[in-house]
Every structure is written in C-alpha cells, then in structure tokens.
Design a protein around this motif. Structure first.
Motif, PDB file in Angstrom:
ATOM      1  N   PHE A   1       0.831  -1.214   0.000  1.00  0.00           N
ATOM      2  CA  PHE A   1       0.000   0.000   0.000  1.00  0.00           C
ATOM      3  C   PHE A   1       0.861   1.257   0.000  1.00  0.00           C
ATOM      4  N   PHE A   2       1.943   1.202   0.774  1.00  0.00           N
ATOM      5  CA  PHE A   2       2.792   2.385   0.831  1.00  0.00           C
ATOM      6  C   PHE A   2       3.355   2.687  -0.556  1.00  0.00           C
ATOM      7  N   LEU A   3       3.848   1.627  -1.210  1.00  0.00           N
ATOM      8  CA  LEU A   3       4.444   1.848  -2.521  1.00  0.00           C
ATOM      9  C   LEU A   3       3.381   2.228  -3.556  1.00  0.00           C
ATOM     10  N   LEU A   4       2.173   1.707  -3.388  1.00  0.00           N
ATOM     11  CA  LEU A   4       1.091   2.061  -4.318  1.00  0.00           C
ATOM     12  C   LEU A   4       0.749   3.543  -4.203  1.00  0.00           C
ATOM     13  N   VAL A   5       0.463   3.972  -2.953  1.00  0.00           N
ATOM     14  CA  VAL A   5       0.050   5.368  -2.756  1.00  0.00           C
ATOM     15  C   VAL A   5       1.202   6.311  -3.112  1.00  0.00           C
ATOM     16  N   SER A   6       2.421   5.962  -2.652  1.00  0.00           N
ATOM     17  CA  SER A   6       3.549   6.848  -2.946  1.00  0.00           C
ATOM     18  C   SER A   6       3.837   6.858  -4.445  1.00  0.00           C
ATOM     19  N   GLY A   7       3.608   5.720  -5.087  1.00  0.00           N
ATOM     20  CA  GLY A   7       3.817   5.640  -6.539  1.00  0.00           C
ATOM     21  C   GLY A   7       2.855   6.552  -7.283  1.00  0.00           C
ATOM     22  N   ILE A   8       1.590   6.565  -6.809  1.00  0.00           N
ATOM     23  CA  ILE A   8       0.605   7.446  -7.450  1.00  0.00           C
ATOM     24  C   ILE A   8       1.025   8.912  -7.262  1.00  0.00           C
ATOM     25  N   LEU A   9       1.396   9.250  -6.005  1.00  0.00           N
ATOM     26  CA  LEU A   9       1.814  10.635  -5.728  1.00  0.00           C
ATOM     27  C   LEU A   9       3.049  11.003  -6.558  1.00  0.00           C
ATOM     28  N   PHE A  10       3.974  10.053  -6.657  1.00  0.00           N
ATOM     29  CA  PHE A  10       5.205  10.291  -7.428  1.00  0.00           C
ATOM     30  C   PHE A  10       4.870  10.541  -8.902  1.00  0.00           C
ATOM     31  N   THR A  11       3.936   9.729  -9.410  1.00  0.00           N
ATOM     32  CA  THR A  11       3.554   9.875 -10.813  1.00  0.00           C
ATOM     33  C   THR A  11       2.957  11.265 -11.086  1.00  0.00           C
ATOM     34  N   PHE A  12       2.028  11.670 -10.192  1.00  0.00           N
ATOM     35  CA  PHE A  12       1.374  12.968 -10.414  1.00  0.00           C
ATOM     36  C   PHE A  12       2.314  14.146 -10.140  1.00  0.00           C
ATOM     37  N   ASN A  13       3.013  14.079  -8.961  1.00  0.00           N
ATOM     38  CA  ASN A  13       3.791  15.248  -8.538  1.00  0.00           C
ATOM     39  C   ASN A  13       5.133  15.368  -9.240  1.00  0.00           C
ATOM     40  N   ASN A  14       5.720  14.242  -9.597  1.00  0.00           N
ATOM     41  CA  ASN A  14       7.047  14.316 -10.178  1.00  0.00           C
ATOM     42  C   ASN A  14       7.072  14.003 -11.673  1.00  0.00           C
ATOM     43  N   LEU A  15       6.530  12.835 -12.009  1.00  0.00           N
ATOM     44  CA  LEU A  15       6.630  12.429 -13.409  1.00  0.00           C
ATOM     45  C   LEU A  15       5.809  13.339 -14.324  1.00  0.00           C
TER      46      LEU A  15
ATOM     47  N   THR B   1      12.038  -1.912  11.208  1.00  0.00           N
ATOM     48  CA  THR B   1      12.790  -2.533  10.109  1.00  0.00           C
ATOM     49  C   THR B   1      11.936  -2.615   8.851  1.00  0.00           C
ATOM     50  N   VAL B   2      10.653  -2.991   9.026  1.00  0.00           N
ATOM     51  CA  VAL B   2       9.764  -3.051   7.858  1.00  0.00           C
ATOM     52  C   VAL B   2       9.629  -1.650   7.247  1.00  0.00           C
ATOM     53  N   TRP B   3       9.527  -0.672   8.128  1.00  0.00           N
ATOM     54  CA  TRP B   3       9.418   0.725   7.678  1.00  0.00           C
ATOM     55  C   TRP B   3      10.671   1.118   6.891  1.00  0.00           C
ATOM     56  N   LEU B   4      11.828   0.721   7.378  1.00  0.00           N
ATOM     57  CA  LEU B   4      13.093   1.031   6.706  1.00  0.00           C
ATOM     58  C   LEU B   4      13.150   0.358   5.333  1.00  0.00           C
ATOM     59  N   LEU B   5      12.725  -0.914   5.294  1.00  0.00           N
ATOM     60  CA  LEU B   5      12.732  -1.645   4.021  1.00  0.00           C
ATOM     61  C   LEU B   5      11.815  -0.952   3.007  1.00  0.00           C
ATOM     62  N   THR B   6      10.675  -0.460   3.505  1.00  0.00           N
ATOM     63  CA  THR B   6       9.729   0.221   2.620  1.00  0.00           C
ATOM     64  C   THR B   6      10.367   1.493   2.047  1.00  0.00           C
ATOM     65  N   LEU B   7      11.037   2.232   2.929  1.00  0.00           N
ATOM     66  CA  LEU B   7      11.681   3.465   2.464  1.00  0.00           C
ATOM     67  C   LEU B   7      12.759   3.161   1.426  1.00  0.00           C
ATOM     68  N   ILE B   8      13.458   2.053   1.650  1.00  0.00           N
ATOM     69  CA  ILE B   8      14.479   1.670   0.669  1.00  0.00           C
ATOM     70  C   ILE B   8      13.806   1.407  -0.683  1.00  0.00           C
ATOM     71  N   GLY B   9      12.584   0.842  -0.619  1.00  0.00           N
ATOM     72  CA  GLY B   9      11.818   0.597  -1.850  1.00  0.00           C
ATOM     73  C   GLY B   9      11.537   1.890  -2.602  1.00  0.00           C
ATOM     74  N   THR B  10      11.304   2.984  -1.853  1.00  0.00           N
ATOM     75  CA  THR B  10      10.972   4.253  -2.526  1.00  0.00           C
ATOM     76  C   THR B  10      12.208   4.866  -3.204  1.00  0.00           C
ATOM     77  N   PHE B  11      13.345   4.281  -2.944  1.00  0.00           N
ATOM     78  CA  PHE B  11      14.572   4.783  -3.567  1.00  0.00           C
ATOM     79  C   PHE B  11      14.510   4.634  -5.091  1.00  0.00           C
ATOM     80  N   LEU B  12      13.640   3.745  -5.521  1.00  0.00           N
ATOM     81  CA  LEU B  12      13.439   3.571  -6.961  1.00  0.00           C
ATOM     82  C   LEU B  12      13.038   4.905  -7.594  1.00  0.00           C
ATOM     83  N   TYR B  13      12.180   5.660  -6.893  1.00  0.00           N
ATOM     84  CA  TYR B  13      11.727   6.960  -7.419  1.00  0.00           C
ATOM     85  C   TYR B  13      12.922   7.904  -7.561  1.00  0.00           C
TER      86      TYR B  13
END
Lengths: 236, 314
Positions: free
Chosen positions: A24-38, A100-112
C-alpha cells in the motif's frame, strides 16, 4: 531482544501484514510520485517525500496493531513474560521489527529517486537529510502505535485509535494557531512531528531534530513498558 | 525448593486467592487441585512471574521472583492452560525462538531440540506450521516449550484439557517420566489425573488452601464411604428393593437406563465392609443378573464435600 525482533520480522512476512503495508505504501507513494514528479516534470526529491508524509499516519497502525494486542488475546504473551527476557527488551524488540519493515519500505521508494536521477540532477545532501527525517518521523508513528497496541486487546481498536492519534498529530500545526491559551498551544507544539520534520526537508540535518524524534520514540516505548507492567500488577 | 508465602491477589474488593502458602519440594510431583475458578491459574501465574501478587512472595531456593526475575524464570518452565503458541511459525521455528529467549547456548540448540522433541514425541511434525497441528500435538509443542532450557521446575496448568482419552494417557505418562528428572507441579481439576501421577496434593478452594497432604492420607479422610456402581437387568423397583434389603447398603440411588432392559445403580456402604459378594448372591437369588459392577472413583467433589463442608459446591 534480537530473538523477539527476528520473530516479529518473520511474522510480518509470514502473514499478509508486511506485504499489505509495503504494498500500500508503494502504491500510494507511486501514485503521488507519478502525479507530482513524473507528470509535472519535477525533480525535487524533498518535495516528493514531503508529499508522502501523510501516508504513515494511516499505514503505520497496520504494522503496530497486532504487536501486543494479539499476543495478549491469544495468550502467547505468557511465553515472553515468563521467560528470562526483560519487559524492556521485549518492547524494544517488537518496536525495532516494525521499524525494520518501515526502513525496508523506504528503501523501496529509492526507486523513485533513481528514476529522478536518470532524468536530472540529485541533491544528495537534501535527499539524505529528508530520508533520515522521514524515517524518524515514521518511527514516532510506530512508537505511538506500539503503545496503543499494548493498551488494547483488539487489533482493530488498536488500529483505529492509532490512526486517530496520528491524525491528531498531523493537524496539531493547524490547531496550535487557533488555541487561545498559550500554555496549551505550547504543550501541543511538543507533539508537532511535522514542524520537526520541516528542517530535515530543507536539508538542515540538525542534532536537535534527531534528538527530538528519538526522545519521542523513547517516551512512547517507556509508556508501553509501564502499561504492560502495570497490567501485571493490576487489581482492577 | 519453591516457597509460596502468604500469596494474595485482589481484584477490586474480591480476592482471587488469599493467603496461599505451601512449599514445593525439589524432585516431587505435586498436584494442585481445585475446581474451575478456585484460583489455580492465578497462583501458577504468580509463581511463574506472569502476574504479580497483591501480597506475599514466591521464593525459589531463596531467590525472590520479583527481585531476581531472571534467575527464577530461567529455572521454571511453564505450560499455561492455553499453550502460548505462535500459529504462524513451524514447530522448529517456535522451539528455536523459545531456545533464544530462554538463553540456551546457540551451539547446544540443535541437540537440545532433538532431545526435547524426542521426549514429547513431536519429531515427525517439526517442519509443520503450528496452526495446522491437532490439539494434542499443539499441547505437546507447548510442553516442549516448557522443557526448553532444561528448567528444574515444570509447571503444567490443566495440561490434558480438551484432549481425547488416548492423548490424555500419553500426556500423563509423559508427566510421570518428567517427574524423574524435574520437579513438576500439575494443576488440575481432575482427581483421577492427580491420583495417577502425583505424590502429594495441595487443594485450593475459593482462593484458599484447604488441604495439603500425601494423596493417600487425603482419600482415607474421605474414605469412610465405599461406592460401587452396577448395571442390573430387570425391573427398576424390584432391583431397588432388593439392593435396599442388603445389609450394609447405606444409600441406593438409581442412575437411570444406560442399556436397554437394565438399570444403573449406585450403592454406598461403609468402607470397612465389602458387599460385592452378598450383593451378587442376593441379586442372583432374585433372578436379577448383574451386567456390570465396578467400584466408583472418589471424585474431587467428594473430597471437597468433606474438606469444605459445602454441599452446594459439589
């Protein structure tokens, strides 16, 4: 403590909870990233992370809701509380697993960040500072959720109450200005996580900010230990 | 040796247990008997450090559980009434976790797990998820957890509740085996279970200790009565009349029909006299064949009646 951390971490990924949170975190952040950045062509990573800051308000409780409430409900806490482990190490072990799960999730957002980097210039000072601030702020929401999970016996109640408190923390900044009593607004200001996060987003990585977030987490974890210990003495 | 001194736990104005005092000697198998809600679990929870007492203290070889919890907890293994299992783990993962929190040295874990799993007979399910195990296996995994770290004392709270008769027998024989190397406290409301495995008994009623003694001494206290149950083919009134005419039959009670064409009865006599032979002869003479005859067990209720004098409780 390490044993508890490992067990909880494993449990996050043996059950859907870990995947739901990360997904969910990556989904919502992905949507925000798409609109706000891409779509708007912005390469501002700090602004991107700032737009993500409301997500843990609603998602952190997913990570924390079962930490203690479920153990209490199905009595597995008896194993922990009758073992030689100290209560503090149990609480810290569980908190660190969620962190730790939170940290792993943040590492996932590094893709952006990498995507932005492939199209423009990255300001690493700002990125690192923002990420540290965001990680610590999320840690505070997790600490709040950990306490609430220790207070309730029901996962759903734990999640709903945590979301309520997190939401309150989110709107504190707006409330402070309409509270006429100076003392109350000062007290409320102590809990304003977003005000403390702001300097991090502006690459002002300060010792005081880090100390504030760490103290916030420590205070809530201390309260968690007290709540569980008090229940053992309870005569209610 | 565990000394339990003046233990009380208050909830509001009500005492769950009050001034509970007894000792558990090293190497014994102690039965802790009481009806549901008598205070057994509360006492066990305090002794193991799960909850704290309002008054009193628990000492293990002189170490107070509140002052030195690590020292005491390391030496006690506890199987609560509901085994504290994590359903999302496999048996192996769970027991390794138990090893870690009970401070088993990493190098010794493998051999220790093999020993424990062998003892409680769960070798064949070690790779399975706990949630998929039967209740009997779950209970054994809980028992294995209590044995991790090789504690001197093992406390078992109602370990056979909800198990089928075969599983009950297996767990009981396991407890007996454990008693050879450990001090065992078996909390239960089933007298036959305690009679089967325990040497000494502590009885708790309404939060207070009402008796503590060797089992033989306790039953002989109640033992001025001898009971037999029997199944006789024939007419109910006729059987009852014949039984009542027997010399020494103090009390005859009809237990209803359990098998077509016959009635079950309970006959009470003085322990000093064995009426089985006269009973057989009398019924045979009256043409009433005995289909079954057996001495009735002395139940927990019987002992309670005697010890507490509270007939409504029984």
């Amino acid at each position: 403590m390490i044993a508890v951390w490992k067990r909880e971490l494993q449990s996050y990924f043996m059950t859907p909870i870990g995947y739901v949170f990360v997904g969910f975190f990556l989904l919502v952040s992905g949507i925000l990233f798409t609109f706000n950045n891409l779509m708007s062509g912005s390469g501002d990573v700090a602004a991107m992370l700032s737009s993500f800051t409301m997500i843990p308000i609603f998602l952190a409780p997913i990570l924390t809701m079962r930490l203690f409430s479920e153990e209490r409900k199905n009595k597995s806490e008896q194993l922990l509380l009758t073992s030689p482990l100290s209560l503090t190490s149990i609480v810290i072990g569980k908190f660190l697993s969620a962190l730790t799960v939170w940290l792993l999730t943040l590492i996932g957002t590094f893709l952006y960040v990498l995507i932005i980097g492939s199209y423009g210039r990255l300001y690493w000072g700002e990125i690192i500072s923002s990420y540290i601030g965001f990680f610590l702020m999320g840690g505070c929401f997790i600490a709040v959720g950990t306490l609430i999970s220790a207070v309730t016996e029901n996962q759903v109640s734990a999640a709903v109450i945590s979301i309520g408190i997190n939401f309150f923390i989110w709107v504190i900044d707006s409330v402070i200005y309409v509270v006429p009593v100076a003392f109350v607004s000062t007290v409320l200001q102590w809990f304003s996580l977003y005000e403390r996060y702001d300097p991090f987003a502006r690459s002002q990585l300060g010792f005081s900010g880090i100390l504030y977030f760490l103290s916030f987490m420590t205070a809530f974890l201390f309260l968690t230990v007290r709540v569980i210990d008090k229940r053992r003495w309870s005569e209610g | 040796m565990i000394e339990i001194q003046g233990l009380s736990k208050r909830y509001g104005n009500k005492y769950a247990i009050q001034n509970v005092t007894f000792t558990i000697q090293k190497g014994e198998i102690l039965g802790f008997l009481g009806r549901n809600g008598a205070g057994k679990t509360t006492t066990m929870n305090i002794v193991t450090g799960y909850i704290s007492a309002s008054e009193g203290r628990v000492l293990l070889d002189g170490h107070d559980i509140l002052e030195e919890p690590r020292v005491v907890k390391r030496r006690i293994g506890y199987l609560p009434e509901q085994p504290p299992l994590y359903m999302d783990m496999t048996v192996d993962e769970y027991l390794k976790f138990a090893c870690a929190i009970k401070e088993v040295k990493p190098g010794a874990v493998k051999a220790h797990l093999n020993d424990v799993c062998e003892l409680v007979k769960i070798q064949d399910v070690r790779k399975r998820l706990i949630k998929n195990l039967s209740k009997g296996y779950k209970q054994r995994v809980g028992l294995a957890q209590a044995l991790i770290g090789n504690p001197e004392m093992i406390i078992l709270d109602e370990p056979t509740v909800g198990l089928d008769p075969r599983q009950i027998l297996e767990i009981r024989s396991l407890i007996k085996r454990l008693g050879q190397d450990h001090t065992v406290v078996l909390s239960s409301h089933i007298l036959t279970e305690v009679a089967d495995v325990c040497e000494r008994v502590v009885i708790i009623n309404k939060g207070k200790i009402v008796a503590q003694d060797k089992l033989g001494s306790l039953t002989s206290d109640v033992g001025d009565t001898f009971r037999i149950t029997l199944r006789v083919a024939g007419q109910e009134n006729e059987i009852k009349r014949t039984l009542r005419s027997l010399e020494g039959a103090r009390y005859v009670d009809s237990l209803g029909v359990k098998e077509d064409g016959s009635y079950d009865f309970m006959v009470e006599t003085d322990r000093s006299m064995d009426i089985r032979r006269p009973l057989f002869n009398t019924l045979a003479k009256a043409g009433l064949p005995i289909l079954m005859l057996r001495p009735a067990d002395i139940t927990l209720e019987d002992i309670f009646l005697k010890l507490t004098g509270d007939s409504e409780e029984a």
